[in-house]
Scaffold this motif. Structure first.
Motif, PDB file in Angstrom:
ATOM      1  N   GLY A   1       0.813  -1.209   0.000  1.00 18.45           N
ATOM      2  CA  GLY A   1       0.000   0.000   0.000  1.00 18.45           C
ATOM      3  C   GLY A   1       0.848   1.261   0.000  1.00 18.45           C
ATOM      4  N   TRP A   2       1.945   1.232   0.743  1.00 15.18           N
ATOM      5  CA  TRP A   2       2.860   2.383   0.778  1.00 15.18           C
ATOM      6  C   TRP A   2       3.579   2.559  -0.557  1.00 15.18           C
ATOM      7  CZ3 TRP A   2       8.343   1.693   0.683  1.00 15.18           C
ATOM      8  CH2 TRP A   2       9.071   2.880   0.807  1.00 15.18           C
ATOM      9  N   ALA A   3       4.075   1.448  -1.137  1.00 20.94           N
ATOM     10  CA  ALA A   3       4.882   1.529  -2.353  1.00 20.94           C
ATOM     11  C   ALA A   3       4.040   1.753  -3.601  1.00 20.94           C
ATOM     12  CB  ALA A   3       5.707   0.247  -2.511  1.00 20.94           C
ATOM     13  N   ALA A   4       2.870   1.099  -3.689  1.00 16.85           N
ATOM     14  CA  ALA A   4       2.088   1.140  -4.923  1.00 16.85           C
ATOM     15  C   ALA A   4       0.959   2.149  -4.892  1.00 16.85           C
ATOM     16  CB  ALA A   4       1.517  -0.251  -5.225  1.00 16.85           C
ATOM     17  N   LEU A   5       0.425   2.437  -3.705  1.00 12.61           N
ATOM     18  CA  LEU A   5      -0.743   3.309  -3.611  1.00 12.61           C
ATOM     19  C   LEU A   5      -0.451   4.626  -2.911  1.00 12.61           C
ATOM     20  CD1 LEU A   5      -3.410   0.615  -2.656  1.00 12.61           C
ATOM     21  CD2 LEU A   5      -2.877   1.520  -4.927  1.00 12.61           C
ATOM     22  N   GLY A   6       0.783   4.805  -2.470  1.00 12.86           N
ATOM     23  CA  GLY A   6       1.149   6.053  -1.815  1.00 12.86           C
ATOM     24  C   GLY A   6       0.563   6.216  -0.435  1.00 12.86           C
ATOM     25  N   GLN A   7       0.187   5.120   0.204  1.00  8.86           N
ATOM     26  CA  GLN A   7      -0.366   5.201   1.553  1.00  8.86           C
ATOM     27  C   GLN A   7       0.747   5.479   2.557  1.00  8.86           C
ATOM     28  OE1 GLN A   7      -2.352   1.446   2.035  1.00  8.86           O
ATOM     29  NE2 GLN A   7      -4.061   2.005   0.681  1.00  8.86           N
ATOM     30  N   ALA A   8       0.443   6.333   3.522  1.00  4.36           N
ATOM     31  CA  ALA A   8       1.468   6.760   4.481  1.00  4.36           C
ATOM     32  C   ALA A   8       1.771   5.652   5.482  1.00  4.36           C
ATOM     33  CB  ALA A   8       1.000   8.012   5.218  1.00  4.36           C
ATOM     34  N   LEU A   9       3.028   5.590   5.882  1.00  4.92           N
ATOM     35  CA  LEU A   9       3.462   4.711   6.962  1.00  4.92           C
ATOM     36  C   LEU A   9       4.085   5.597   8.033  1.00  4.92           C
ATOM     37  CD1 LEU A   9       5.113   1.550   5.322  1.00  4.92           C
ATOM     38  CD2 LEU A   9       2.991   1.667   6.647  1.00  4.92           C
ATOM     39  N   GLY A  10       3.320   5.886   9.084  1.00  2.44           N
ATOM     40  CA  GLY A  10       3.823   6.731  10.152  1.00  2.44           C
ATOM     41  C   GLY A  10       4.578   5.935  11.202  1.00  2.44           C
ATOM     42  N   PRO A  11       5.029   6.619  12.239  1.00  2.46           N
ATOM     43  CA  PRO A  11       5.790   5.941  13.307  1.00  2.46           C
ATOM     44  C   PRO A  11       5.012   4.815  13.968  1.00  2.46           C
ATOM     45  CG  PRO A  11       6.004   8.325  13.482  1.00  2.46           C
ATOM     46  CD  PRO A  11       4.958   8.077  12.444  1.00  2.46           C
ATOM     47  N   VAL A  12       3.703   4.996  14.151  1.00  2.00           N
ATOM     48  CA  VAL A  12       2.899   3.945  14.786  1.00  2.00           C
ATOM     49  C   VAL A  12       2.867   2.688  13.910  1.00  2.00           C
ATOM     50  CG1 VAL A  12       0.583   3.311  15.558  1.00  2.00           C
ATOM     51  CG2 VAL A  12       1.496   5.580  16.079  1.00  2.00           C
ATOM     52  N   GLN A  13       2.693   2.875  12.587  1.00  2.00           N
ATOM     53  CA  GLN A  13       2.662   1.732  11.684  1.00  2.00           C
ATOM     54  C   GLN A  13       4.016   1.010  11.657  1.00  2.00           C
ATOM     55  OE1 GLN A  13       1.271   4.775  10.687  1.00  2.00           O
ATOM     56  NE2 GLN A  13      -0.755   3.953  11.207  1.00  2.00           N
ATOM     57  N   VAL A  14       5.083   1.781  11.643  1.00  2.00           N
ATOM     58  CA  VAL A  14       6.422   1.168  11.638  1.00  2.00           C
ATOM     59  C   VAL A  14       6.655   0.391  12.933  1.00  2.00           C
ATOM     60  CG1 VAL A  14       8.897   1.636  11.584  1.00  2.00           C
ATOM     61  CG2 VAL A  14       7.353   2.890  10.058  1.00  2.00           C
ATOM     62  N   LEU A  15       6.224   0.969  14.060  1.00  2.00           N
ATOM     63  CA  LEU A  15       6.342   0.268  15.334  1.00  2.00           C
ATOM     64  C   LEU A  15       5.536  -1.032  15.304  1.00  2.00           C
ATOM     65  CD1 LEU A  15       7.179   0.093  18.320  1.00  2.00           C
ATOM     66  CD2 LEU A  15       5.148   1.476  18.881  1.00  2.00           C
ATOM     67  N   GLY A  16       4.320  -0.965  14.779  1.00  2.00           N
ATOM     68  CA  GLY A  16       3.496  -2.164  14.685  1.00  2.00           C
ATOM     69  C   GLY A  16       4.145  -3.227  13.820  1.00  2.00           C
ATOM     70  N   MET A  17       4.762  -2.821  12.706  1.00  2.00           N
ATOM     71  CA  MET A  17       5.458  -3.784  11.850  1.00  2.00           C
ATOM     72  C   MET A  17       6.592  -4.454  12.603  1.00  2.00           C
ATOM     73  SD  MET A  17       5.508  -1.606   8.279  1.00  2.00           S
ATOM     74  CE  MET A  17       6.403  -2.831   7.346  1.00  2.00           C
ATOM     75  N   ALA A  18       7.328  -3.670  13.387  1.00  2.00           N
ATOM     76  CA  ALA A  18       8.443  -4.236  14.162  1.00  2.00           C
ATOM     77  C   ALA A  18       7.929  -5.229  15.197  1.00  2.00           C
ATOM     78  CB  ALA A  18       9.231  -3.115  14.833  1.00  2.00           C
ATOM     79  N   ILE A  19       6.815  -4.881  15.865  1.00  2.00           N
ATOM     80  CA  ILE A  19       6.247  -5.778  16.878  1.00  2.00           C
ATOM     81  C   ILE A  19       5.752  -7.076  16.240  1.00  2.00           C
ATOM     82  CG2 ILE A  19       4.338  -6.073  18.500  1.00  2.00           C
ATOM     83  CD1 ILE A  19       4.591  -3.080  19.143  1.00  2.00           C
ATOM     84  N   ALA A  20       4.996  -6.942  15.143  1.00  2.14           N
ATOM     85  CA  ALA A  20       4.459  -8.129  14.487  1.00  2.14           C
ATOM     86  C   ALA A  20       5.570  -9.010  13.930  1.00  2.14           C
ATOM     87  CB  ALA A  20       3.498  -7.716  13.374  1.00  2.14           C
ATOM     88  N   PHE A  21       6.583  -8.386  13.333  1.00  2.00           N
ATOM     89  CA  PHE A  21       7.686  -9.158  12.770  1.00  2.00           C
ATOM     90  C   PHE A  21       8.480  -9.835  13.884  1.00  2.00           C
ATOM     91  CE2 PHE A  21      12.006  -9.581  10.925  1.00  2.00           C
ATOM     92  CZ  PHE A  21      11.671 -10.399   9.852  1.00  2.00           C
TER      93      PHE A  21
END
Length: 316
Positions: free
Chosen positions: A253-273
């Motif tokens: 979504g970020w790369a193809a649709l230009g959807q924003a990835l804020g600090p909260v989303q990045v934190l969530g990705m780190a937690i899930a990963f």
């Protein structure tokens, strides 16, 4: 790379590929056709694998393949696409992220895999991380979509557990078993799709490209890797790879649709990963007992018999 790490890496390609499903569904496929979309994803892929392997089920595997095909494909696909059409992608992903908890419960019931505190915490942590990645304020909760998402997770979770429980027949490869399930699942969807949605829609070149991708890369190849991985991993380890799917969806979504990835989303990705990685770590092997070096001896009928301190009468 260890053998288990290689298995995990190959199996992980499946949920990574499935992370593109929401993007392809909304950007390439005709609207409001979840059953037809599930049919086009499953049946062509199943028939292709049957043609390649030229193996059909034998004996009890006719009904086992039908059950697995219904759980993993026939019920899962329509419910998944219904959730995708009725819910924003983020809400659908969060609903689907409860799958590991379903697997933990079903694995305890049917496989004897006792749930551990670590497994439960990892599953909850992964779901929390996914929610941070994809859930936005004001997201709409359509109850039909939520119920469809929960049932799709339950269906696939049961499919994982019974795939693990039954294995596959001797002399049959994972590719053939994948073909049986995809074909059986597609045949389950076929009459329902035509009864509920009617005749197929007129398809554009974009639609055909989307369906071709879903059938080949997103289904035939991905499910082969997935079922192969289930054989080699525990049910809980396999299902805890699931968070890679919404993480991939967010990146697309970020790369193809230009959807924003804020600090909260990045934190969530780190937690899930991080939870995904922890889910692949088996319990630490217990330390081997120290060798017994002191022995006592006794006289029996004039013969000296060496005994260990446990009194077993056998020297280890």
């Amino acid at each position: 790379m260890s053998r288990k790490a290689a298995v995990v890496a190959l199996t992980a390609l499946a949920p990574i590929s499935w992370g593109s499903t929401y993007f392809v569904t909304t950007e390439f496929l005709p609207p409001d056709r979840p059953l037809f979309t599930g049919l086009m994803r499953a049946l062509p892929a199943g028939l292709l694998l049957l043609a390649l392997t030229r193996k059909l089920p034998q004996g009890a595997w006719w009904w086992k393949s039908a059950v697995l095909g219904a759980l993993n494909i026939g019920a899962f696909f329509p419910l998944l696409f219904l959730a995708a059409y009725r819910l924003p992608g983020g809400v659908a992903a969060v609903v689907g992220s409860v799958g590991p908890l379903f697997v933990v419960g079903l694995a305890a019931l049917f496989l004897g895999e006792k749930p551990t505190v670590k497994t439960l915490l990892t599953a909850v942590t992964a779901a929390f991380g996914v929610s941070l990645v994809v859930l936005k304020a004001g997201a709409a909760f359509d109850m039909v979509g939520v119920l469809a998402g929960l049932l799709s997770s339950l269906s696939m979770s049961a499919g994982i557990v019974f795939t693990k429980r039954w294995g596959r027949p001797e002399g049959v490869g994972a590719l053939a078993l994948t073909g049986w399930q995809l074909a059986a699942g597609g045949l389950v969807i076929l009459p329902i799709a035509f009864l509920i949605e009617g005749a197929p829609p007129v398809l554009t070149g974009t639609n055909l490209a989307g369906y071709a991708y879903l059938a080949l890369g997103n289904t035939a190849i991905s499910y082969f890797l997935w079922f192969r991985g289930i054989e080699r991993l525990s049910a809980s380890s396999a299902t805890l790879l699931g968070p890679l799917s919404p993480i991939t969806a967010a990146v697309i979504g970020w790369a193809a649709l230009g959807q924003a990835l804020g600090p909260v989303q990045v934190l969530g990705m780190a937690i899930a990963f991080g939870a995904t990685l922890v889910g692949q770590m088996g319990p630490r092997a217990p330390k081997a007992p120290a060798p017994v070096e002191s022995f006592s001896s006794t006289e029996r009928n004039g013969q000296k018999v060496s005994m260990d301190l446990e009194g077993s009468g056998v020297r280890r």
